[in-house]
Design an enzyme around this catalytic site. Structure first.
Site, mmCIF file in Angstrom:
data_model
loop_
_atom_site.group_PDB
_atom_site.id
_atom_site.type_symbol
_atom_site.label_atom_id
_atom_site.label_comp_id
_atom_site.label_asym_id
_atom_site.label_seq_id
_atom_site.Cartn_x
_atom_site.Cartn_y
_atom_site.Cartn_z
ATOM 1 N N ASP A 102 -19.892 106.847 78.590
ATOM 2 C CA ASP A 102 -20.895 105.785 78.735
ATOM 3 C C ASP A 102 -20.916 104.893 77.492
ATOM 4 O O ASP A 102 -21.025 103.673 77.597
ATOM 5 C CB ASP A 102 -22.293 106.374 78.948
ATOM 6 C CG ASP A 102 -22.459 107.063 80.291
ATOM 7 O OD1 ASP A 102 -21.905 106.561 81.282
ATOM 8 O OD2 ASP A 102 -23.155 108.094 80.325
ATOM 9 N N ALA A 156 -26.703 108.742 77.707
ATOM 10 C CA ALA A 156 -25.304 108.309 77.613
ATOM 11 C C ALA A 156 -24.425 109.425 77.043
ATOM 12 O O ALA A 156 -24.788 110.065 76.059
ATOM 13 C CB ALA A 156 -25.192 107.070 76.731
ATOM 14 N N ASP A 157 -23.278 109.638 77.672
ATOM 15 C CA ASP A 157 -22.280 110.530 77.105
ATOM 16 C C ASP A 157 -21.224 109.674 76.410
ATOM 17 O O ASP A 157 -21.389 108.450 76.303
ATOM 18 C CB ASP A 157 -21.674 111.443 78.179
ATOM 19 C CG ASP A 157 -20.975 110.672 79.307
ATOM 20 O OD1 ASP A 157 -20.645 109.469 79.123
ATOM 21 O OD2 ASP A 157 -20.764 111.267 80.380
ATOM 22 N N SER A 158 -20.147 110.266 75.924
ATOM 23 C CA SER A 158 -19.147 109.500 75.171
ATOM 24 C C SER A 158 -18.478 108.430 76.034
ATOM 25 O O SER A 158 -18.186 107.332 75.548
ATOM 26 C CB SER A 158 -18.108 110.431 74.555
ATOM 27 O OG SER A 158 -17.464 111.191 75.560
#
Length: 141
Positions: free
Chosen positions: A100, A96-98
């Site tokens: 997500d 997950a990135d920010s």
């Protein structure tokens, strides 16, 4: 080893002892057993950091809440149903990135009917942290 008797949870460890009868200013060098009352709404969990004599007792989220959060995380990140997502899973480790993470929080808000402040949302890094926050917000309402 853990055992539950009535409204207490007893955890036994291999290296030291903490007893309720010890003075509060005494130092604990090794912990063998701890008893914790469990007559609260949450489920207690014990956390001990390696090399630290501090023991922290937390009221962790119910397993059902953690399971729901795991399902939402799987859905938001398009992970296979058989992927290993647990309370200890870190969003970043799951890919997950920010953005997500924001979408995960929005999914949690929708599923649980809660509103998460932006500051709180930015501090969530694991499934367990998300589940604990959800139960705190539900309890406030």
């Amino acid at each position: 080893m853990a055992s539950v008797t009535g409204t207490s949870l007893c955890m036994k460890f291999a290296s030291c002892s903490l007893k309720r009868t010890q003075p509060s200013n005494s130092r604990i060098s090794s912990l063998r057993s701890v008893s914790v009352p469990i007559n609260t709404k949450g489920h207690p969990s014990l956390v001990s950091r390696r090399g630290s004599s501090r023991l922290q007792v937390l009221c962790a989220a119910k397993p059902e809440t953690v399971d729901k959060v795991c399902a939402i995380v799987r859905k938001q990140l398009a992970l296979p149903d058989d992927s290993a997502v647990t309370g200890d899973s870190k969003f970043a480790a799951l890919g997950a990135d920010s953005l997500d993470t924001v979408e995960i929080v929005m999914g949690l808000e929708e599923e649980f009917g809660i509103s998460v402040e932006e500051e709180s949302a930015q501090s969530i890094t694991t499934v367990q942290e998300a589940a604990d926050m959800i139960e705190k917000l539900i309890e406030k309402n």
